[in-house]
Design an enzyme around this catalytic site. Structure first.
Site, PDB file in Angstrom:
ATOM      1  N   SER A  82     -14.091   7.357   5.706  1.00  0.00           N
ATOM      2  CA  SER A  82     -13.410   6.256   6.390  1.00  0.00           C
ATOM      3  C   SER A  82     -14.392   5.095   6.608  1.00  0.00           C
ATOM      4  CB  SER A  82     -12.802   6.772   7.699  1.00  0.00           C
ATOM      5  OG  SER A  82     -11.874   5.847   8.199  1.00  0.00           O
ATOM      6  N   ASP A 138      -2.158  10.353   4.234  1.00  0.00           N
ATOM      7  CA  ASP A 138      -2.995   9.637   5.209  1.00  0.00           C
ATOM      8  C   ASP A 138      -2.185   8.498   5.829  1.00  0.00           C
ATOM      9  OD1 ASP A 138      -4.882   7.894   6.391  1.00  0.00           O
ATOM     10  OD2 ASP A 138      -6.415   8.421   4.914  1.00  0.00           O
ATOM     11  N   HIS A 187      -5.920  12.087   6.899  1.00  0.00           N
ATOM     12  CA  HIS A 187      -7.183  11.352   7.038  1.00  0.00           C
ATOM     13  C   HIS A 187      -8.304  12.213   7.639  1.00  0.00           C
ATOM     14  CE1 HIS A 187      -9.142   7.407   6.891  1.00  0.00           C
ATOM     15  NE2 HIS A 187      -9.655   7.624   8.092  1.00  0.00           N
TER      16      HIS A 187
END
Lengths: 299, 299
Positions: A151, A233, A270
């Site tokens: 991320s 996600d 995620h």
């Protein structure tokens, strides 16, 4: 550059240790975890290293506890370094007020704006100071380095690589933030850290750096990036969060298909249960670039 | 018996989910995590299950996040169930006052003493109610069950198996508490849960149960227990904590060498970085007893 051992335990025949050290770059105490494989622990053999950069809300523990990367790394004799994701305890309240700016939100850049520019120098920390600390104190050969991240840490891995293409043998990312100068998170953090000039923001943005370097022919030809992105996600589905499609478009435009392998993984979200599912593929990717062979290492 | 899905994500081709349900046994809401392999998620195939019991201070998350067990389990088509380690939110302050008694300290027994006997019925919960909940709501074949655990959860796995020898195909433990009726933790918890009669305590003690059943010839002959114990575990070095040597002595006295494989692992401590290092061996151990073969399962 003193290094203080906070804790250590045996793990996959090697060790997982937490260290703190005074950081001249960030003007505070920084913490990192490091997995050293058996050869490094038992024979003091200098081993190559993979930097694993965490995302927003993380510290040095998330990737080391949840990703399950040490199992495969131990078989390659590869060290893993898990830096904290920001400076800590800097003494002003604003640093703890917003999950997108301040603590756990280093964005792996050097801030130019007060009050952030005193401490928020995570780019220099990851690129310069941390490797010096590792090379000085631990059996790690920082001339053989690769980098990955999740991320915000994927953003960090990619932008740091693009600006230091000879410093890293390979790059990968899980669910990276790719276009922060137009994304929700960048719009929250970049004005605070970098000011309002959007031209400056582009210096800290994978898409914009890649576009420029590719046009200027300032890209290494032999690199290979592995990116895994879950289709479940929530941040993929929202506009201007991860901007994975912007990278795919750019790769086609610039003819960078050989340099990028982007894998959409059906249904994954995620989080770290996604990362742990595919982490061995990433370790394999880096081991290949670092010329490491799988070995049967006793635990 | 309603089951409420709290969260779910894709993991190693299957799913990792958190559920809550009202527990008649414990008179409170109970929570568990469950890993279901791909065949269970995609085809609703009923799969065998390994119960993974946590130690003191844990809840349903520790083993599921930190042990890294789902990777190998996914290849065998094996479900993993991670129960919470005690009742929760029962409404009296004493339940949260002592880390050895109350929350996160279920000891996998049925308490007989007030106020604990209303809720602290973790033995019946693990042996009876939870399997019924799983069989009613999820693609799990509870007739094919095995059990493992860590520390207090190792105590739970072993005592629950000994009292239900036909219910579990195989047993293993990491760093188990083996002799709680004379150990620090048992001396803290058993008077509160079970009263002062030490003869009762022996019903909840692996060493004492094994001694009795072995003398009475009430032991299955075909079981095999795998135990891993780190030699760097601080609780191994303190007297009357884990009492691993008491089990080794008893095994020799009773001629149970074929039933127990106890491995001292050099330098490892009591934590999850130890467990993750050896968890694949435990999954292999259970898969063999459950007659499961390793398969290449797409993620």
């Amino acid at each position: 550059m003193a290094l203080t051992l906070v804790s250590t335990c045996k793990h996959f025949g090697g060790s997982l240790s937490k260290y703190t050290h005074p950081s001249a770059t960030n003007q505070c105490t920084m913490t990192f975890n490091v997995f050293l494989p058996k050869a490094a622990v038992e024979n003091n053999t200098k081993v190559p290293v993979l930097y694993c950069l965490g995302g927003l809300t993380s510290n040095e523990d998330n990737f080391s506890i949840k990703a399950g990367a040490a199992s495969r790394a131990s078989q390659y004799g590869l060290a893993l370094v898990f830096p904290d994701s920001s400076p800590r305890d800097v003494g002003f309240a604003e640093a703890g007020a917003d999950p997108n700016v301040g603590y756990s939100a280093g964005f792996y850049l050097n801030a130019t704006q007060a009050p952030w520019n005193k401490n928020w120098n995570m780019y220099d920390y990851i690129v310069k100071e941390l490797p010096q600390v590792l090379a000085s104190h631990l059996p790690i050969d920082t001339s053989r380095s690769s980098i990955t991240g999740h991320s915000m840490g994927g953003h960090g891995a990619l932008t740091i690589f693009l600006k230091n293409q000879s410093a890293y043998k390979s790059i990968s990312a899980f669910s990276p933030i790719l276009h922060p100068s137009i994304s929700y998170w960048g719009l929250a953090a970049f004005p605070k850290y970098l000011g309002e000039d959007r031209a400056v923001w582009k210096e800290h943005d994978t898409i914009e750096l890649l576009k420029r370097y590719s046009s200027e022919k300032n890209l290494r030809q032999d690199f290979k990036v592995l990116i895994d992105q879950g289709t479940g996600d929530q941040f993929l589905q929202e506009p201007d969060r991860l901007n994975t499609s912007d990278l795919i478009t750019l790769i086609k435009e610039q003819g960078l298909e050989n340099q990028f392998e982007i894998r959409y993984q059906d249904g994954y979200d995620h989080g770290y249960f996604f990362i742990s599912t595919f982490v061995n593929d990433h370790i394999d990717h880096h081991a290949k670039a670092l010329d490491l062979a799988l070995q049967d290492v006793s635990r």
